[in-house]
Design an enzyme around this catalytic site. Structure first.
Site, PDB file in Angstrom:
ATOM      1  N   SER A 108      30.538  33.521  49.788  1.00 44.17           N
ATOM      2  CA  SER A 108      30.050  34.659  50.499  1.00 44.17           C
ATOM      3  C   SER A 108      29.136  34.906  51.408  1.00 44.17           C
ATOM      4  O   SER A 108      29.083  33.713  52.283  1.00 44.17           O
ATOM      5  CB  SER A 108      28.879  34.565  49.022  1.00 44.17           C
ATOM      6  N   TYR A 137      31.758  41.274  53.013  1.00 43.56           N
ATOM      7  CA  TYR A 137      30.600  42.615  53.718  1.00 43.56           C
ATOM      8  C   TYR A 137      30.930  42.545  55.047  1.00 43.56           C
ATOM      9  O   TYR A 137      30.754  42.171  56.889  1.00 43.56           O
ATOM     10  CB  TYR A 137      29.234  42.009  53.754  1.00 43.56           C
ATOM     11  N   THR A 163      34.738  42.615  50.469  1.00 44.93           N
ATOM     12  CA  THR A 163      34.252  43.293  48.951  1.00 44.93           C
ATOM     13  C   THR A 163      34.264  45.217  49.771  1.00 44.93           C
ATOM     14  O   THR A 163      34.125  45.534  50.608  1.00 44.93           O
ATOM     15  CB  THR A 163      33.149  42.854  48.993  1.00 44.93           C
ATOM     16  N   LYS A 240      38.353  42.901  47.358  1.00 45.38           N
ATOM     17  CA  LYS A 240      37.764  42.396  46.516  1.00 45.38           C
ATOM     18  C   LYS A 240      37.206  44.304  46.100  1.00 45.38           C
ATOM     19  O   LYS A 240      36.034  44.652  46.519  1.00 45.38           O
ATOM     20  CB  LYS A 240      37.050  41.926  46.780  1.00 45.38           C
ATOM     21  N   HIS A 264      32.424  43.311  40.653  1.00 46.94           N
ATOM     22  CA  HIS A 264      31.360  42.611  40.696  1.00 46.94           C
ATOM     23  C   HIS A 264      30.336  42.125  40.179  1.00 46.94           C
ATOM     24  O   HIS A 264      29.631  42.299  40.016  1.00 46.94           O
ATOM     25  CB  HIS A 264      30.572  43.908  41.525  1.00 46.94           C
TER      26      HIS A 264
END
Ligand code: FNR
Length: 372
Positions: A108, A137, A163, A240, A264
């Site tokens: 992440s 992100y 994402t 994603k 998610h």
């Protein structure tokens, strides 16, 4: 003495006992009424496996090639933020477990360990080999976003999972009630300033993470940003958070290297379909032009097999890894991965499949389920 853990939910029961309430709530929650959260899991029960017999299953091969790397199984680890809330070793423990079992880990952007710490844990630990990918992100600050990508490239990450379902954070009611924020000894380790590291500061009387996302993450993200991403990195780019055939076809047109069908973990828009229910539509839309992966609600080896039969190249798990981590750090994550691997291997043998090439659409049939 803890009970013997024989399925993923046994790990969750134990994790719930050891985690602070606000941490367990953050890990387990979905958005709003959690309709999709329940449906992600229930969807797997709407499909039956149709086994074949007398096929000599004395040897079953689970290996698969994912993003140019041979893995020991088609089950990988999805990005989950802030793993040091579950165990002091956090993401580095997860990386070592992935390497030990020979699979991939998606790290992440919001990890509580740096990209460099995690790549080094992955490469320096013993094991059969693992691979690390960065979940990205996209921040309003593009120079900052670019620096994350460059660090991932230099550290040896092999792909970027961008994402695309989080222009704003979903309403997670428990986090709002708990005014969720990071414990004071932790920070989002990839960022130097306190505000970007989600540490200290005033996050108001709601979910602190929702405030953070509102300030930092770019809600103006659009398809041109995929073009930008493809241009600035040589790494494969996987989107994603795709849930429709139309977006999947568009993603392929924009040159992505893979699609991860994901909602998610039901933490963004409540009421969207279970990922398994849209998998076939996405697979058909890509017309074989890129690989399709799935996450959401995978809790058993038979779930993995069903997703593969419906066209996923590999699947990812989020929460089960956190439960393993909370129970027993690296050994706990390893136990979860090994459990699912063993379950998948047995399921394949009992279904008459000796390798993933023998897992096809005819292996599953949809049924109407009225009760469980
Ligand atoms: C997530 N997920 C997630 N996704 C992402 O792109 N970046 C992130 O930082 C996180 N963080 C995160 C934290 C926690 C606690 C959870 C549960 C999930 C979503 C994750 O990558 C994945 O899509 C889901 O977790 C898959 O569903 P299951 O396996 O948890 O049901």
């Amino acid at each position: 003495m803890s009970e013997k853990r024989v399925c993923v939910s046994d790990f969750e029961v134990e994790a719930r006992k050891v985690l602070p309430k606000a941490v367990y709530d953050y890990y387990s929650s979905g958005a709003e009424e959690q309709v999709t959260l329940a449906d992600n899991v229930a969807a797997f029960k709407r499909w039956r496996l149709i086994p074949r017999v007398l096929r000599d299953v004395s040897s079953v091969d689970l290996s698969v090639s994912v993003l140019g790397r041979k893995l020991n199984m088609p089950l990988c680890v999805a990005a989950t933020a802030m793993q040091r809330m579950a165990h002091p070793d956090g993401e580095t423990a997860t990386a070592r477990a992935c390497r030990a079992v020979g699979t991939g880990m998606m790290l992440s952007s919001w990890a509580t360990s740096t990209i460099e710490e995690v790549t080094s844990a992955m490469t320096s630990s013993p094991g059969v080999g693992g691979v690390l990918w960065l979940q990205l992100y996209i921040y309003k600050d593009r120079a900052l976003t670019l620096s994350l990508i460059r660090r991932a490239e230099e550290a040896g990450c092999e792909a970027i999972f961008v994402t695309v379902d989080t222009p704003y954070l979903g309403r997670r009611l428990e986090d709002m009630r708990n005014c969720f924020k990071l414990p004071s000894h932790l920070r989002l380790a990839n960022f130097s300033t306190d505000s970007l590291a989600f540490s200290e500061g005033d996050y108001g009387s709601d979910s602190g993470l929702a405030v953070y996302v509102g300030k930092a993450i770019d809600p103006a993200l659009c398809w041109d940003d995929i073009t930008w991403l493809k241009k600035i990195t040589h790494l494969p780019v996987i989107v994603k958070g795709v849930l429709t055939g139309e977006d999947a076809a568009r993603a392929v047109d924009y040159g992505v290297d893979g699609i991860l069908v994901s909602n998610h973990g039901a933490r963004q828009l409540d009421g969207v379909p279970a990922t398994l229910d849209v998998l076939e539509e996405v697979v058909e839309a890509t017309k074989g032009r890129c690989d399709v992966y799935l996450d959401g609600g995978v809790r058993r080896g038979t779930d993995v097999l069903k997703a593969l039969a419906l066209g996923a190249k590999a699947v990812f798990i989020g929460r089960p890894v956190l439960w393993g981590l909370a129970c027993q750090g690296e050994q706990g994550v390893l136990a979860v991965l090994q459990l699912l691997k063993d379950e998948l291997k047995l399921a394949m043998a009992l279904a008459g499949c000796r390798s993933l090439s023998e897992v096809s659409r005819s292996l599953v049939r949809r049924v109407e389920v009225t009760s469980r």
